[in-house]
Design an enzyme around this catalytic site. Structure first.
Site, short mmCIF file in Angstrom:
data_model
loop_
_atom_site.label_atom_id
_atom_site.label_comp_id
_atom_site.label_asym_id
_atom_site.label_seq_id
_atom_site.Cartn_x
_atom_site.Cartn_y
_atom_site.Cartn_z
N GLY A 8 -3.01 -4.96 -3.12
CA GLY A 8 -3.61 -6.29 -3.32
C GLY A 8 -3.74 -7.02 -2.00
O GLY A 8 -3.64 -8.25 -1.93
N LEU A 10 -6.16 -7.72 -0.10
CA LEU A 10 -7.31 -8.59 0.18
C LEU A 10 -7.23 -9.89 -0.62
O LEU A 10 -8.15 -10.70 -0.59
CB LEU A 10 -8.62 -7.86 -0.12
CG LEU A 10 -8.85 -6.57 0.68
CD1 LEU A 10 -10.21 -5.96 0.35
CD2 LEU A 10 -8.74 -6.82 2.18
N GLY A 11 -6.14 -10.08 -1.34
CA GLY A 11 -5.97 -11.32 -2.11
C GLY A 11 -5.46 -12.45 -1.23
O GLY A 11 -5.31 -12.29 -0.01
N GLN A 12 -5.17 -13.58 -1.86
CA GLN A 12 -4.76 -14.78 -1.11
C GLN A 12 -3.51 -14.51 -0.27
O GLN A 12 -3.49 -14.75 0.94
CB GLN A 12 -4.49 -15.92 -2.10
CG GLN A 12 -4.18 -17.24 -1.39
CD GLN A 12 -3.46 -18.25 -2.29
OE1 GLN A 12 -2.97 -17.92 -3.36
NE2 GLN A 12 -3.43 -19.49 -1.86
N LEU A 13 -2.47 -13.98 -0.91
CA LEU A 13 -1.21 -13.75 -0.21
C LEU A 13 -1.31 -12.51 0.69
O LEU A 13 -0.87 -12.52 1.84
CB LEU A 13 -0.10 -13.56 -1.26
CG LEU A 13 1.34 -13.60 -0.84
CD1 LEU A 13 1.65 -14.85 -0.02
CD2 LEU A 13 2.25 -13.56 -2.09
N ASP A 32 -6.42 -2.11 -1.27
CA ASP A 32 -6.96 -2.96 -2.33
C ASP A 32 -8.01 -2.15 -3.07
O ASP A 32 -8.42 -1.08 -2.60
CB ASP A 32 -7.55 -4.26 -1.75
CG ASP A 32 -7.49 -5.41 -2.75
OD1 ASP A 32 -6.83 -6.43 -2.47
OD2 ASP A 32 -8.11 -5.29 -3.84
N ILE A 33 -8.49 -2.69 -4.16
CA ILE A 33 -9.44 -1.94 -4.99
C ILE A 33 -10.86 -1.96 -4.40
O ILE A 33 -11.70 -1.16 -4.76
CB ILE A 33 -9.42 -2.49 -6.44
CG1 ILE A 33 -10.01 -1.48 -7.41
CG2 ILE A 33 -10.09 -3.84 -6.55
CD1 ILE A 33 -9.52 -1.64 -8.83
N ARG A 34 -11.08 -2.89 -3.46
CA ARG A 34 -12.43 -3.02 -2.89
C ARG A 34 -12.64 -2.12 -1.67
O ARG A 34 -11.67 -1.64 -1.07
CB ARG A 34 -12.68 -4.47 -2.48
CG ARG A 34 -13.00 -5.32 -3.70
CD ARG A 34 -13.34 -6.71 -3.30
NE ARG A 34 -12.15 -7.53 -3.13
CZ ARG A 34 -12.02 -8.49 -2.21
NH1 ARG A 34 -12.99 -8.73 -1.36
NH2 ARG A 34 -10.91 -9.19 -2.14
N TYR A 138 0.05 -13.68 -18.12
CA TYR A 138 0.52 -13.57 -16.73
C TYR A 138 2.01 -13.89 -16.66
O TYR A 138 2.81 -13.14 -16.08
CB TYR A 138 -0.30 -14.55 -15.88
CG TYR A 138 0.15 -14.73 -14.45
CD1 TYR A 138 -0.01 -13.72 -13.50
CD2 TYR A 138 0.67 -15.96 -14.02
CE1 TYR A 138 0.37 -13.91 -12.18
CE2 TYR A 138 1.05 -16.16 -12.71
CZ TYR A 138 0.90 -15.13 -11.79
OH TYR A 138 1.27 -15.34 -10.49
N1 SER Z 1 -0.61 -19.95 -8.63
C1 SER Z 1 -0.39 -19.16 -9.80
C2 SER Z 1 -1.34 -19.51 -10.88
O1 SER Z 1 -1.77 -20.65 -10.91
C3 SER Z 1 1.02 -19.33 -10.29
O2 SER Z 1 1.77 -18.27 -9.89
O3 SER Z 1 -1.63 -18.70 -11.70
#
Ligand code: SER
Length: 306
Positions: A8, A10-13, A32-34, A138
């Site tokens: 992951g 390429l995500g925010q974190l 990442d998947i891309r 989630y």
């Molecule tokens: N920032 C996240 C969300 O809003 C919370 O872990 O889903």
């Protein structure tokens, strides 16, 4: 020597974390998947973490010994397709665990979230250990993951470290699909001089953390001796708390103009089951969590970035 794999990435974190490792000269493979983005500096492998064989091959090929598993479908997006979200959040984590046991990975980082809490969690000030009744798929997957961390530590001595992140604020890659995303959208709108329609009520208080603090939390918890960690699940952390209206006013007091309309949607209902504030003293005690960015520092630095 650490040989790091990030999923992951390429995500925010992930995009912030891989850059930190690359800049420090640490061996890091971003996955990442891309397809490989043109502007990435560190080594990159396209990987669908649902495919355990591909994951295993990459871990073996690069002799990986530390994994940061950041693949996730966030809270609001997850509700659109709960079955798919569960699959992505849990099966990828199980694959990481399985491969880690097979390949004797020495440490894993896996983010949990404030989404593990619910109305029974004393939302005004959530303790480290409390009743947890998540309302999103989630949140349910993050709570299950926290239980798995504990299980695999007990049974296999697998060293997975974890933090329950509040909303993470950054100006780079956008999170996409979270309940706390409003704050980033508001920052971008104010930089562009645009009006913003907020999907939460103006007085909805939520915990937040600035990206630089989130990264330093990850580095700290991953650097400390395992014996210092008094729990084998996930730690609360907090940068500061704010409401959309408070944040809007703070943007204005920093010299940016922003007009905000408030039009709560389905995300408000999720936010109502999340903490307003929380106790992060155990993180401070066990591994030295010490945030540098409060509300004003965050706004100042975020709005000064290009
Ligand atoms: N920032 C996240 C969300 O809003 C919370 O872990 O889903």
């Amino acid at each position: 020597m650490d040989r790091i794999l990030i999923t992951g990435a390429l995500g925010q974190l992930g995009s912030a974390l891989q850059k930190v490792f690359y800049d420090k000269g640490v061996f890091v493979i971003a996955t990442d998947i891309r397809d490989c983005p043109k502007d990435i500096e560190c080594q990159y492998e396209k990987l669908d973490a649902l495919c355990q064989d591909d994951l295993l091959n990459i871990v073996k090929k690069y002799e990986i010994n530390v994994i940061y598993h950041l693949v996730a479908i966030l809270s609001a997006k997850g509700e659109k397709n709960p079955f798919r979200s569960w699959k992505i959040n849990m099966e990828t984590f199980q694959n990481i665990i399985d491969v880690s046991i097979k390949c004797k990975i020495k440490k894993i980082f896996w983010p949990s979230s404030i989404a593990v809490f619910g109305k029974g969690s004393n939302l005004k000030y959530v303790p480290q250990n409390t009743f947890m009744d998540p309302t999103t798929v989630y949140g349910v997957s993050k709570l299950a993951g926290e239980k798995l961390i504990n299980y695999y530590f007990d049974k296999y001595k697998l060293d997975i470290r974890s933090i329950r992140f509040p909303g993470i604020i950054s100006m780079g890659i956008k999170p996409g699909g979270g309940v706390t995303d409003y704050i980033i959208e508001m920052l971008h709108a104010s930089k562009k001089g645009e009006d913003y329609t907020c999907f939460l009520d103006k007085d909805k208080r939520l915990p937040m953390v600035y990206m630089e603090d989130a990264i330093s939390a990850i580095i700290s918890i991953m650097s400390v001796e395992r014996s210092k960690l008094s729990i084998s699940s996930s730690y609360n952390i907090l940068g500061f708390t704010t409401t959309p209206e408070e944040f809007q006013l703070a943007i204005k007091s920093n010299g940016f103009n922003i007009a905000v309309n408030y039009k709560a949607d389905y995300r408000q209902k999720i936010a109502n089951t999340w903490p307003e504030n929380l106790d992060d003293n155990l993180a401070k005690k066990d591994w030295g969590w010490s945030p540098k960015f409060g509300l004003d520092e965050t706004i100042k630095v975020a709005l000064s970035l290009q």
